[in-house]
Design an enzyme around this catalytic site. Structure first.
Site, PDB file in Angstrom:
ATOM      1  N   LYS A   1     -11.100  22.819  22.594  1.00  0.00           N
ATOM      2  CA  LYS A   1      -9.660  23.001  22.390  1.00  0.00           C
ATOM      3  C   LYS A   1      -9.282  22.688  20.941  1.00  0.00           C
ATOM      4  CE  LYS A   1      -5.261  21.239  24.096  1.00  0.00           C
ATOM      5  NZ  LYS A   1      -4.615  20.264  24.972  1.00  0.00           N
TER       6      LYS A   1
ATOM      7  N   GLU B   1     -19.445  16.255  18.615  1.00  0.00           N
ATOM      8  CA  GLU B   1     -20.611  16.740  19.352  1.00  0.00           C
ATOM      9  C   GLU B   1     -20.668  18.268  19.349  1.00  0.00           C
ATOM     10  OE1 GLU B   1     -18.445  14.480  20.351  1.00  0.00           O
ATOM     11  OE2 GLU B   1     -19.340  12.971  21.676  1.00  0.00           O
TER      12      GLU B   1
ATOM     13  N   GLY C   1      -7.511  18.853  28.236  1.00  0.00           N
ATOM     14  CA  GLY C   1      -8.941  19.163  28.307  1.00  0.00           C
ATOM     15  C   GLY C   1      -9.517  19.076  29.716  1.00  0.00           C
ATOM     16  N   ARG C   2      -9.209  17.996  30.437  1.00  0.00           N
ATOM     17  CA  ARG C   2      -9.808  17.811  31.776  1.00  0.00           C
ATOM     18  C   ARG C   2      -9.147  18.682  32.829  1.00  0.00           C
ATOM     19  NH1 ARG C   2      -7.459  13.524  29.589  1.00  0.00           N
ATOM     20  NH2 ARG C   2      -5.639  12.539  30.530  1.00  0.00           N
TER      21      ARG C   2
ATOM     22  N   GLU D   1     -10.286   9.393  33.013  1.00  0.00           N
ATOM     23  CA  GLU D   1      -9.616   9.684  31.738  1.00  0.00           C
ATOM     24  C   GLU D   1      -8.106   9.819  31.974  1.00  0.00           C
ATOM     25  OE1 GLU D   1     -10.236  13.280  29.027  1.00  0.00           O
ATOM     26  OE2 GLU D   1     -11.640  11.874  28.141  1.00  0.00           O
TER      27      GLU D   1
ATOM     28  N   HIS E   1     -30.676   7.962  50.238  1.00  0.00           N
ATOM     29  CA  HIS E   1     -31.982   7.368  49.960  1.00  0.00           C
ATOM     30  C   HIS E   1     -32.005   6.613  48.641  1.00  0.00           C
ATOM     31  CE1 HIS E   1     -33.722   9.381  53.441  1.00  0.00           C
ATOM     32  NE2 HIS E   1     -32.845  10.325  53.157  1.00  0.00           N
TER      33      HIS E   1
ATOM     34  N   LYS F   1     -14.935   6.757  18.714  1.00  0.00           N
ATOM     35  CA  LYS F   1     -15.233   7.951  17.901  1.00  0.00           C
ATOM     36  C   LYS F   1     -15.031   7.642  16.424  1.00  0.00           C
ATOM     37  CE  LYS F   1     -13.242  11.612  20.778  1.00  0.00           C
ATOM     38  NZ  LYS F   1     -12.247  12.682  20.792  1.00  0.00           N
TER      39      LYS F   1
HETATM   40  O1  F6P Z   1     -13.206  12.753  25.133  1.00  0.00           O
HETATM   41  C1  F6P Z   1     -11.938  13.133  24.742  1.00  0.00           C
HETATM   42  C2  F6P Z   1     -11.685  14.600  24.854  1.00  0.00           C
HETATM   43  O2  F6P Z   1     -10.557  14.859  24.085  1.00  0.00           O
HETATM   44  C3  F6P Z   1     -11.491  15.096  26.280  1.00  0.00           C
HETATM   45  O3  F6P Z   1     -10.235  14.833  26.773  1.00  0.00           O
HETATM   46  C4  F6P Z   1     -11.782  16.548  26.109  1.00  0.00           C
HETATM   47  O4  F6P Z   1     -12.013  17.181  27.331  1.00  0.00           O
HETATM   48  C5  F6P Z   1     -13.009  16.477  25.238  1.00  0.00           C
HETATM   49  O5  F6P Z   1     -12.757  15.394  24.362  1.00  0.00           O
HETATM   50  C6  F6P Z   1     -13.340  17.722  24.472  1.00  0.00           C
HETATM   51  O6  F6P Z   1     -12.313  18.097  23.583  1.00  0.00           O
HETATM   52  P1  F6P Z   1     -12.318  19.483  22.858  1.00  0.00           P
HETATM   53  O7  F6P Z   1     -12.195  20.568  23.880  1.00  0.00           O
HETATM   54  O8  F6P Z   1     -11.149  19.462  21.929  1.00  0.00           O
HETATM   55  O9  F6P Z   1     -13.619  19.619  22.112  1.00  0.00           O
END
Ligand code: F6P
Length: 547
Positions: free
Chosen positions: A202, A208, A262-263, A348, A379, A507
């Site tokens: 987003k 990452e 995001g979630r 979250e 198990h 972060k």
């Molecule tokens: O971990 C925080 C967060 O902002 C989540 O809420 C989100 O789903 C994720 O990082 C990924 O964010 P983006 O889609 O902006 O890369």
């Protein structure tokens, strides 16, 4: 300042009620009420929610509904669907429901959603039919989604859950972890000429995703040439500048809106890999399944409202019965990633300790969510759930049919699901253990020594959620059920379920750390951190892997 909800008479009544119920065993609750199942289950076609094994009575439900009204839940549901800026800390509306339900949000939003849906479906159709190909003219067979958190967990869950529905010769893959292992593995086996990469972020600022996307870009450019990258990359993001900088072609961009968290984003273009994998028809069924629950949530009295009841019982278990964790136990291997998906959704969203007005809450909020599919989980950690010292709330989920129909395997899965639910609720009393051991020929001395170890205390609260089969429609409904349940919990707890400032600090600190020791750490704990960095450098040098 508003009066805190925890000072309301509705809250006080629940505290008192919980005190009375804490010492009552589910065995007694069942023994005293032959019609308990009748009173404590809800059928909302095609779903069945059985909460008779929760440590509640019908009065508990009535008191929780009273609390929901005291918290203003009906008005807050209206505000949610109307698109009020209920995410007060970020000044945003919360309208992911508009991506699947025509009655959420306004006409402008619905028109934009429609346009986006058409663009996504067109793109998916072209890739799946082979009309859109890679730079060498080969059709795409592999799609790699590079994203993390909500830009990974939702689409991954959908792809895995609907494995039976894969079509069009497309195989989905997911790269999320910053440590590069997932991408390295894929680079060993995938042919770049047949691979389309979706950079799904987003914000397009997530470390990452940026690191993995850059590595994927280098891989494709190295194999097929720099000019090929425009054919092999698409992006889902709101950040056009970053997409420009990365070199995503204008017609390969799928956007979303700030009212999609995001979630909560799997319903948006974030679901693109799933749409590519199962086709737009199935993806539309997934959206329709969620929409059915949006309708149910907004139109059903709380007494029979599945997500409202799920949310209220979650509050009951966490806040009034003080159960610290929720184990999610799907009896369907295809829902393997559901616990991980719900971890983000629940924790979250509701892992907060400050009220909407900024005061400190004086009650427990989100539980720790964890879980695994049954029967595997039986198990591993079921031992602790049955006989350990901590009690967890348990969500059992089961499709009545397996993905491939009425299999013997799914019969066994259901038998296990029901058997475990019974064991958790009613346990295995000492008298029964003694009698069984005696019948099996044990001596009095053996019984005295071993029987205490065999006793199951029971009284573990269980919800059972049953549905016909893990189809696209059912999956959409399932995720929407939990989404709205989380919303209900957040309303009762008077917290903002839609921001996530808690993920920022780590972060920020990580980005200020250099393994070369330059610059040296500063601030609190700098000496200890510096020592760790020195250790890393020493070990890496010893292993000959450089700094
Ligand atoms: O971990 C925080 C967060 O902002 C989540 O809420 C989100 O789903 C994720 O990082 C990924 O964010 P983006 O889609 O902006 O890369």
């Amino acid at each position: 300042m508003n009066t805190p909800i925890s000072s309301s008479p509705a809250w006080a009544a629940l505290v008192k009620h919980a005190d009375a119920l804490k010492s009552v065993h589910l065995r007694d609750l069942f023994a005293g009420a032959q019609d308990r199942y009748e009173k404590l289950h809800v059928e909302a076609d095609p779903w069945l929610l059985d909460v008779s094994r929760q440590r509640i009575t019908p009065e508990t439900i009535a008191l929780l509904i009273r609390l929901a009204h005291a918290s203003g839940l009906p008005k807050k549901i209206e505000a949610l669907f109307r698109g009020d800026k209920i995410n007060v800390t970020e000044g945003r509306a919360v309208l992911h429901m508009a991506l699947r339900s025509a009655f959420a949000g306004d006409a402008t939003i619905q028109a934009e959603v429609q346009e986006s849906r058409e663009k996504l479906a067109q793109f998916a159709g072209k890739v799946r039919s082979g009309a859109l190909r890679g730079s060498t003219g080969r059709p795409f067979k592999h799609i790699v989604n590079v994203g993390i958190g909500g830009s990974d967990l939702g689409p991954l869950l959908v792809c895995q859950a609907l494995r039976q529905e894969w079509s069009g010769g497309i195989t989905p893959h997911f790269v999320s972890n910053v440590d590069r292992t997932q991408l390295d593995d894929l680079m060993q086996s995938l042919d770049p000429a047949e691979t389309l990469v979706i950079v799904c972020s987003k914000t397009f600022t997530t470390q990452e995703t940026r690191a993995n996307a850059n590595a994927a870009r280098a891989w494709i450019a190295g194999a097929l040439g720099e000019a090929s990258t425009k054919d092999h990359f698409v992006a889902v993001s709101t950040n056009h500048e970053a997409m420009d900088a990365f070199g995503i072609a204008r017609d390969r961009r799928f956007t979303m809106w700030d009212w999609v968290g995001g979630r909560y984003s799997v319903w948006s273009a974030v679901g693109l890999i799933a749409e590519l994998t199962v086709g737009s028809e199935r993806f539309a069924e997934f959206l329709a399944g969620a929409s059915a629950i949006d309708r149910h949530f907004t139109a059903t009295p709380f007494e029979r409202n599945l997500p409202a009841l799920m949310g209220l019982l979650a509050v009951w278990n966490r806040t009034f019965m003080h159960l610290p964790t929720l184990a999610v136990l799907p009896y369907d291997q295809r829902l393997d990633r559901l616990p991980a998906y719900l971890q983000q959704l629940v924790m979250e969203s509701n892992g907060k300790s400050v009220t909407l007005e900024g005061g400190k809450v004086n009650y427990p909020t989100a539980p720790v969510v964890w879980g695994e599919p049954g029967s595997n989980a039986q198990h591993s950690f079921f031992q602790m759930l049955h006989q350990g010292t901590a009690t967890a709330a348990l969500d059992f989920l089961a499709p009545l049919r397996g993905s491939s129909g009425d299999t013997v395997g799914q019969d066994l899965a259901l038998q296990n699901c029901f058997g475990q639910a019974q064991a958790f609720a009613f346990g295995y009393e000492r008298e029964a253990v003694d009698a069984d051991m005696r019948a099996a020929g044990a001596t009095a001395e053996e019984i005295a020594r071993i029987a205490p170890h065999r006793v199951h205390q029971g009284n573990r609260p269980v919800s059972l959620l049953l549905y016909p089969r893990t189809t696209a429609h059912a999956l959409g409904s399932l995720l929407a059920l939990y989404e709205h349940s989380v919303f209900v919990q957040g309303v009762i707890w008077d917290i903002n379920s839609f921001d996530q400032f808690g993920v920022e600090l780590g972060k920020k600190l990580a980005s200020g750390i250099s393994l070369t020791g330059d610059p040296a750490p500063a601030g609190m704990g700098a000496a200890g951190l510096a020592a760790l960095i020195v250790y890393v450098r020493k070990v890496r040098d010893i292993a000959g892997r450089g700094k």
